[in-house]
Write an enzyme that holds these catalytic residues in place. Structure first.
Site, PDB file in Angstrom:
ATOM      1  N   ASP A 110     -16.526   8.541  -2.260  1.00  0.00           N
ATOM      2  CA  ASP A 110     -15.281   8.414  -1.509  1.00  0.00           C
ATOM      3  C   ASP A 110     -14.943   9.796  -0.971  1.00  0.00           C
ATOM      4  O   ASP A 110     -15.567  10.798  -1.349  1.00  0.00           O
ATOM      5  CB  ASP A 110     -14.179   7.890  -2.442  1.00  0.00           C
ATOM      6  CG  ASP A 110     -12.881   7.536  -1.721  1.00  0.00           C
ATOM      7  OD1 ASP A 110     -12.891   7.462  -0.478  1.00  0.00           O
ATOM      8  OD2 ASP A 110     -11.859   7.353  -2.410  1.00  0.00           O
ATOM      9  N   CYS A 112     -16.199   3.383   0.209  1.00  0.00           N
ATOM     10  CA  CYS A 112     -15.064   2.514   0.520  1.00  0.00           C
ATOM     11  C   CYS A 112     -14.481   2.778   1.908  1.00  0.00           C
ATOM     12  O   CYS A 112     -13.683   1.969   2.391  1.00  0.00           O
ATOM     13  CB  CYS A 112     -13.987   2.637  -0.550  1.00  0.00           C
ATOM     14  SG  CYS A 112     -13.440   4.327  -0.848  1.00  0.00           S
ATOM     15  N   GLN A 135     -10.258  -3.314  -3.335  1.00  0.00           N
ATOM     16  CA  GLN A 135     -11.517  -2.698  -2.905  1.00  0.00           C
ATOM     17  C   GLN A 135     -12.622  -2.980  -3.914  1.00  0.00           C
ATOM     18  O   GLN A 135     -13.757  -3.294  -3.555  1.00  0.00           O
ATOM     19  CB  GLN A 135     -11.334  -1.189  -2.743  1.00  0.00           C
ATOM     20  CG  GLN A 135     -12.613  -0.436  -2.402  1.00  0.00           C
ATOM     21  CD  GLN A 135     -13.162  -0.781  -1.040  1.00  0.00           C
ATOM     22  OE1 GLN A 135     -12.477  -0.670  -0.043  1.00  0.00           O
ATOM     23  NE2 GLN A 135     -14.420  -1.207  -0.989  1.00  0.00           N
ATOM     24  N   HIS A 163      -7.080   0.900  -6.804  1.00  0.00           N
ATOM     25  CA  HIS A 163      -7.386   0.154  -5.571  1.00  0.00           C
ATOM     26  C   HIS A 163      -8.167  -1.111  -5.970  1.00  0.00           C
ATOM     27  O   HIS A 163      -9.359  -1.239  -5.680  1.00  0.00           O
ATOM     28  CB  HIS A 163      -8.200   1.029  -4.623  1.00  0.00           C
ATOM     29  CG  HIS A 163      -8.216   0.558  -3.201  1.00  0.00           C
ATOM     30  ND1 HIS A 163      -7.620  -0.615  -2.791  1.00  0.00           N
ATOM     31  CD2 HIS A 163      -8.773   1.105  -2.087  1.00  0.00           C
ATOM     32  CE1 HIS A 163      -7.807  -0.768  -1.488  1.00  0.00           C
ATOM     33  NE2 HIS A 163      -8.499   0.262  -1.042  1.00  0.00           N
ATOM     34  N   ARG A 195       0.883  -1.176   0.000  1.00  0.00           N
ATOM     35  CA  ARG A 195       0.000   0.000   0.000  1.00  0.00           C
ATOM     36  C   ARG A 195       0.915   1.217   0.000  1.00  0.00           C
ATOM     37  O   ARG A 195       1.597   1.505   0.988  1.00  0.00           O
ATOM     38  CB  ARG A 195      -0.878  -0.039   1.251  1.00  0.00           C
ATOM     39  CG  ARG A 195      -1.940   1.046   1.357  1.00  0.00           C
ATOM     40  CD  ARG A 195      -2.755   0.781   2.618  1.00  0.00           C
ATOM     41  NE  ARG A 195      -3.752   1.790   2.884  1.00  0.00           N
ATOM     42  CZ  ARG A 195      -5.012   1.743   2.466  1.00  0.00           C
ATOM     43  NH1 ARG A 195      -5.420   0.728   1.723  1.00  0.00           N
ATOM     44  NH2 ARG A 195      -5.869   2.691   2.785  1.00  0.00           N
TER      45      ARG A 195
END
Length: 306
Positions: free
Chosen positions: A223, A263, A132, A129, A102
């Site tokens: 988001d 998310c 996700q 991502h 990450r």
């Protein structure tokens, strides 16, 4: 699916459509308890960005497979003191079976993948991502029984989530609409890639019109307006992004059976109102749980059997 064994996952586009659908089906089977898999392996987590769901879901997923996890906090490793990534990658390759990273730049992820022989998973970069979105697609399929033909509208910053959602939706036959301010649109190359994948069979739209994007959509997704590393821009962004807030008024324009996804972490009453995230249409907590199941399916599919 043998084609996934030993593979990296740097982008959702690394998967074929069949592989993506296989992972979603396997994740659902693992969640239901119909399938139990064991992988007595060691997963390393090298996270340069703060994390709650990604860190915990990967850890629990690996434990459920009978494996072990080493949290490689950069602050307590030589990475923080400037050890070259190529050196760290080659050393970790000798210790671990698989590595989830990450970080900020996609090129750093690619460096690890180039110098480590073990599989490398993108656990979030500024570009994408993918893990996700595996959980997101799983959640949509749970709610509607299908993915093909479902319309997802994403509102807010054209960030890594917007990029990966475009790819995932195009691959699974979903329509995807990205609504964001003109100066905050998603990566143009990824928009083009998603359109090529859709090949005219499904909708891939980028617009500044939030209301038009939401109209009759079955999935409303948002988001934070300022991602990690952009905190200083938050005050500037808030007035620009206000028309993209997911609130009850905007939700009325969507399909009457629409679900809401985020998310997380959420800035309540900023990009999403408190009453919406806590409302009857919210599937945010199912979505968060599904991170664990989707990543368990991914880890099991990439790692060799014991």
């Amino acid at each position: 699916m043998d084609s996934l064994k030993g593979r990296d996952l740097l982008s959702l586009a690394d998967l074929s459509i069949d592989e993506l659908n296989y992972l979603l089906d396997l994740a659902a089977s693992l969640k239901s308890g119909m399938v139990k898999l064991k992988r007595n392996k060691v997963l390393g987590l090298l996270f340069s960005k703060a994390s709650t769901r990604t860190r915990v879901s990967f850890t629990v997923a690996m434990y459920k497979l009978g494996g072990q996890v080493i949290d490689l906090n950069p602050n307590v490793t030589q990475v923080s003191r400037g050890e070259p990534l190529v050196d760290t990658a080659r050393v970790l390759d000798r210790y671990l079976d698989i590595l989830a990273i990450r970080t900020f730049e996609q090129k750093d992820l690619a460096t690890f993948a180039n110098y480590a022989k073990i599989p490398v998973i993108n656990a979030l970069t500024d570009d994408e991502h993918p893990c996700q979105v595996l959980a997101d697609l799983m959640t949509v399929k749970e709610c509607f029984g299908k993915l093909e033909g479902v319309t997802l509208t994403y509102l807010g910053d054209g960030n890594n989530m917007a990029n990966s959602l475009m790819l995932g939706c195009a691959m699974t036959g979903m329509n995807v609409r990205i609504a964001c301010p003109q100066d905050f649109q998603p990566n143009a190359e990824i928009v083009e890639k998603a359109k090529n994948i859709a090949n005219g069979k499904t909708e891939v739209t980028v617009t500044a019109d939030a209301e038009a994007a939401v109209k009759n959509a079955q999935v409303i997704y948002t988001d934070v307006w300022a991602s990690m590393g952009q905190e200083e821009e938050a005050k500037i962004r808030i007035p620009l992004f206000k028309p993209y807030q997911v609130n009850q008024q905007l939700l009325k324009l969507a399909d009457k059976n629409a679900i809401v996804l985020h998310c997380l972490p959420a800035h309540r009453d900023e990009e999403i109102t408190d009453d919406v995230i806590e409302g009857s249409q919210s599937r945010v907590w199912d979505q968060a749980e599904n991170r664990m199941h989707a990543q368990q399916a991914l880890l099991a599919s990439i790692l060799e059997s014991d």
